[in-house]
Design an enzyme around this catalytic site. Structure first.
Site, PDB file in Angstrom:
ATOM      1  N   VAL A 167     -12.991  -4.850   2.580  1.00 41.21           N
ATOM      2  CA  VAL A 167     -12.390  -3.525   2.595  1.00 41.21           C
ATOM      3  C   VAL A 167     -11.435  -3.470   3.782  1.00 41.21           C
ATOM      4  O   VAL A 167     -11.764  -3.947   4.873  1.00 41.21           O
ATOM      5  CB  VAL A 167     -13.478  -2.439   2.730  1.00 41.21           C
ATOM      6  N   GLY A 206      -4.668  -4.723   7.224  1.00 39.68           N
ATOM      7  CA  GLY A 206      -5.594  -3.650   7.551  1.00 39.68           C
ATOM      8  C   GLY A 206      -6.478  -3.914   8.748  1.00 39.68           C
ATOM      9  O   GLY A 206      -6.815  -2.991   9.504  1.00 39.68           O
ATOM     10  N   THR A 243       0.415   0.850   6.764  1.00 34.68           N
ATOM     11  CA  THR A 243       0.474  -0.205   5.762  1.00 34.68           C
ATOM     12  C   THR A 243       0.512  -1.529   6.523  1.00 34.68           C
ATOM     13  O   THR A 243       0.843  -1.572   7.697  1.00 34.68           O
ATOM     14  CB  THR A 243       1.715  -0.061   4.855  1.00 34.68           C
ATOM     15  N   THR A 301       0.838  -1.208   0.000  1.00 37.45           N
ATOM     16  CA  THR A 301       0.000   0.000   0.000  1.00 37.45           C
ATOM     17  C   THR A 301       0.865   1.247   0.000  1.00 37.45           C
ATOM     18  O   THR A 301       1.863   1.296   0.715  1.00 37.45           O
ATOM     19  CB  THR A 301      -0.856   0.015   1.287  1.00 37.45           C
TER      20      THR A 301
HETATM   21  C1  SD4 Z   1      -5.123  -3.525   3.466  1.00 36.30           C
HETATM   22  N1  SD4 Z   1      -3.429  -2.116   4.455  1.00 36.30           N
HETATM   23  O1  SD4 Z   1      -5.992  -3.567   2.604  1.00 36.30           O
HETATM   24  C2  SD4 Z   1      -3.935  -2.654   3.218  1.00 36.30           C
HETATM   25  C3  SD4 Z   1      -2.967  -3.399   2.390  1.00 36.30           C
HETATM   26  C4  SD4 Z   1      -1.612  -3.486   2.861  1.00 36.30           C
HETATM   27  O2  SD4 Z   1       0.018  -5.064   3.398  1.00 36.30           O
HETATM   28  O3  SD4 Z   1      -0.979  -2.504   3.198  1.00 36.30           O
HETATM   29  N2  SD4 Z   1      -1.151  -4.748   2.917  1.00 36.30           N
HETATM   30  O4  SD4 Z   1      -5.167  -4.194   4.499  1.00 36.30           O
END
Ligand code: SD4
Length: 294
Positions: free
Chosen positions: A181, A206, A203, A152
């Site tokens: 989501v 989530g 990041t 992300t």
């Molecule tokens: C999520 N934080 O959708 C985001 C994706 C991410 O390592 O950063 N994954 O959970």
């Protein structure tokens, strides 16, 4: 003395994003325009398989995107579960500027984007489709820690006027359930800022940021006097506490970046492997390894 402007963003793709942000910041641009321009570089890059065009699809093979943006007046806009639009961050900004709402999702977000003149595109590249087909053979959902070391993109900026903005955009967890989501479009989880205090973004997995209102907590801890790094560390510790006796811990990675009103920045993550990119007038655009707990 206040250090400004400053830009900080997550992962290797942060370097290119910072360049675009910096270009605007040093030419008198405002932080809001600058953060949007920055993260758009990752959204448009098909080689970045965790954001925008070329992002890994969900378990049904659909690329669904999440993004949010926030400015120094607490204005914010967000889209989630958005398909077919390469620049969700720009749609999020339009939700902020052209609607009375903060968040639009799914079909409604797509309809709004099309009305605003965005083009419907196929975002599933051959490369990500191949990865999906390989995954289908086993179809085991396990979030992979530090996927290819880019992920992300969350980006924070402080402009010459001393105003903060932030942006966050992602294709989310690869092979997620259709409709899932994450934190990235959730104001307070994936991104938060208070122009009197500072900004924070996340990041990683989530769900962990959502369970802790992670980014909002980092900002509140800075308000109480913690440095950006200390504030990030405190929330990472809370997340660790929640997960320490669960099987999910094995796959858990989270990382926060933070930037305060004085232009001081910092980061903290759960495990090694996370890095972020920073640029100031005295610090040339560079990657820094995140400090970690485990
Ligand atoms: C999520 N934080 O959708 C985001 C994706 C991410 O390592 O950063 N994954 O959970």
């Amino acid at each position: 003395e206040i250090i400004k402007p400053v830009v900080i963003s997550t992962w290797n793709h942060g370097l290119v994003a910072n360049e675009a942000t910096w270009e605007l910041l040093v030419n008198g641009g405002n932080a809001l325009d600058a953060v949007e321009a920055g993260v758009k570089t990752a959204e448009a890059n098909p080689e970045v398989q965790t954001v925008g065009l070329g992002g890994f699809p969900d378990r049904e093979g659909k690329v669904t995107l999440d993004a949010c943006i926030m400015d120094h007046n607490n204005n914010c806009g967000s889209v989630a579960f958005l398909q077919h639009i390469k620049h969700p961050i720009s749609v999020a900004r339009m939700v902020m500027e052209k609607t009375p709402h903060v968040m639009l999702v799914g079909e409604g977000a797509l309809q709004f984007a099309l009305e605003q003149g965005f083009k419907k595109e196929n975002l599933l590249t051959e490369k990500s489709k191949k990865a999906y087909e390989a995954w289908l053979e086993n179809s085991q959902y396990k979030p992979t820690i530090n996927i290819e070391n880019h992920d992300t993109i969350s980006l924070l900026a402080l402009d010459e006027n001393g105003n903060l903005s932030g942006a966050c955009t992602t294709s989310g967890a690869a092979w997620k359930m259709h409709g899932r989501v994450g934190d990235s479009p959730i104001i307070g989880a994936g991104l938060f800022l208070d122009n009197e205090v500072g900004a924070a973004a996340a990041t990683g997995m989530g769900e962990a940021m959502m369970k802790t209102a992670g980014s909002a907590m980092v900002v509140e801890l800075m308000r109480q006097g913690k440095s950006p790094e200390e504030a990030c560390k405190e929330v990472v510790k809370r997340i660790y506490k929640i997960y320490q006796n669960t099987p999910d811990l094995e796959w858990l990675q989270v990382g926060f970046i933070a930037l305060n009103k004085n232009g001081e920045y910092g980061s903290y993550c759960l495990r090694p492997g996370f890095n972020y990119a920073v640029q100031t007038k005295s610090l040339k655009n560079q990657l820094i390894d995140g400090k970690y707990l485990l």
